[in-house]
Scaffold this motif. Sequence first.
Motif, mmCIF file in Angstrom:
data_model
loop_
_atom_site.group_PDB
_atom_site.id
_atom_site.type_symbol
_atom_site.label_atom_id
_atom_site.label_comp_id
_atom_site.label_asym_id
_atom_site.label_seq_id
_atom_site.Cartn_x
_atom_site.Cartn_y
_atom_site.Cartn_z
ATOM 1 N N THR A 160 9.017 0.466 -9.162
ATOM 2 C CA THR A 160 8.102 0.447 -8.272
ATOM 3 C C THR A 160 7.636 -0.526 -8.191
ATOM 4 O OG1 THR A 160 8.261 3.012 -7.304
ATOM 5 C CG2 THR A 160 6.843 1.115 -6.407
ATOM 6 N N GLN B 27 2.156 1.753 -3.350
ATOM 7 C CA GLN B 27 1.024 2.200 -4.411
ATOM 8 C C GLN B 27 0.970 3.784 -3.952
ATOM 9 O OE1 GLN B 27 -0.222 1.217 -7.108
ATOM 10 N NE2 GLN B 27 0.000 -0.956 -6.407
ATOM 11 N N ASP B 28 1.183 3.972 -2.236
ATOM 12 C CA ASP B 28 1.240 5.433 -2.469
ATOM 13 C C ASP B 28 2.530 6.647 -3.134
ATOM 14 O OD1 ASP B 28 -1.325 5.198 -1.122
ATOM 15 O OD2 ASP B 28 -0.252 5.674 1.277
ATOM 16 N N HIS B 29 3.346 5.800 -2.888
ATOM 17 C CA HIS B 29 4.653 6.043 -3.547
ATOM 18 C C HIS B 29 4.319 6.625 -5.256
ATOM 19 C CE1 HIS B 29 8.758 7.285 -4.567
ATOM 20 N NE2 HIS B 29 8.731 6.290 -5.611
ATOM 21 N N GLN C 127 1.319 -1.318 -0.056
ATOM 22 C CA GLN C 127 -0.005 0.221 -0.291
ATOM 23 C C GLN C 127 0.571 1.257 -0.174
ATOM 24 O OE1 GLN C 127 -4.143 0.210 -0.503
ATOM 25 N NE2 GLN C 127 -2.158 2.863 -0.412
ATOM 26 N N MET C 128 2.014 1.355 0.681
ATOM 27 C CA MET C 128 2.643 2.261 1.001
ATOM 28 C C MET C 128 3.954 2.712 -0.476
ATOM 29 S SD MET C 128 6.357 2.313 2.480
ATOM 30 C CE MET C 128 7.143 1.517 1.107
ATOM 31 N N ALA D 136 1.223 7.222 -7.103
ATOM 32 C CA ALA D 136 1.101 8.306 -6.847
ATOM 33 C C ALA D 136 2.124 9.254 -7.149
ATOM 34 C CB ALA D 136 -0.134 8.482 -5.622
ATOM 35 N N TYR D 137 2.422 9.509 -6.234
ATOM 36 C CA TYR D 137 3.491 10.622 -5.931
ATOM 37 C C TYR D 137 4.448 10.829 -7.331
ATOM 38 C CZ TYR D 137 8.033 12.598 -5.061
ATOM 39 O OH TYR D 137 9.452 13.560 -4.870
ATOM 40 N N ASP E 271 2.740 11.750 -9.963
ATOM 41 C CA ASP E 271 2.471 13.430 -10.146
ATOM 42 C C ASP E 271 3.891 14.187 -10.826
ATOM 43 O OD1 ASP E 271 0.063 14.002 -8.629
ATOM 44 O OD2 ASP E 271 0.233 13.414 -7.236
#
Length: 221
Positions: A177, A130-132, A127-128, A134-135, A138
């Motif tokens: 990733t 997946q958040d990375h 999950q971490m 998203a960053y 961006d």
Amino acid sequence: MTEPEPSTQPSLSATGWALLGMLSYETELSGYDIRKWIDWSMRYYYGSPAFSQIYSELKKLEKLGLLTSRLDGTGTRNRRLYKITETGMEAVTRWAREAPLEPPSLKHPAILRVTLGHLSDPAALKQMLQDHIAYIDDMQRDAAKEARWAAADPSWAYAKIALDWAERYYASERELTLRLIKDLDEAEANFPKVGEGAKIPWPDPAYWYEIERKADAEDAD
């Protein structure tokens, strides 16, 4: 034997050289202008120093005679403008052409968390990551936008090349990733079980050094 003449090149931080380089276009810039330029370009591949660090470095550069400054405006709208000196231009030109290229310093928080994954669990790590992603998305999107707009003026040609590289870098980071998430899936059965009152297994340091000796011997073959 005669002693070599000491170098007259000033000792600056990497941020100091970057700021001096931004002023090498011989256009007066305020601290705010410089920060905006960093947000438009350098933050995608070199980080983004705080305003306090920018102003601290600018004061140091002025004290060294590498730039000058003046107040522009009156009353509450005063702003300090900075301009490179001839000495500053000579120094930053020599640095850009002759200074040895330092190896990049990689400090990757996501990989550190994976290394310490025994304190977490595969689901939380994924999950971490997946958040990375998203960053990363961006940053890649924003770098691509800035690269397109950098084409508006020929004087930004080198900056555009750097931004194009940044876009490709984040695309590669995304693929790495995703591969990392896949690696976690494939290796999950081998992870030590934690959180069940048992001690976390870890080889004795003597075993580390034995492995190191075997690896060194392999390199020597």
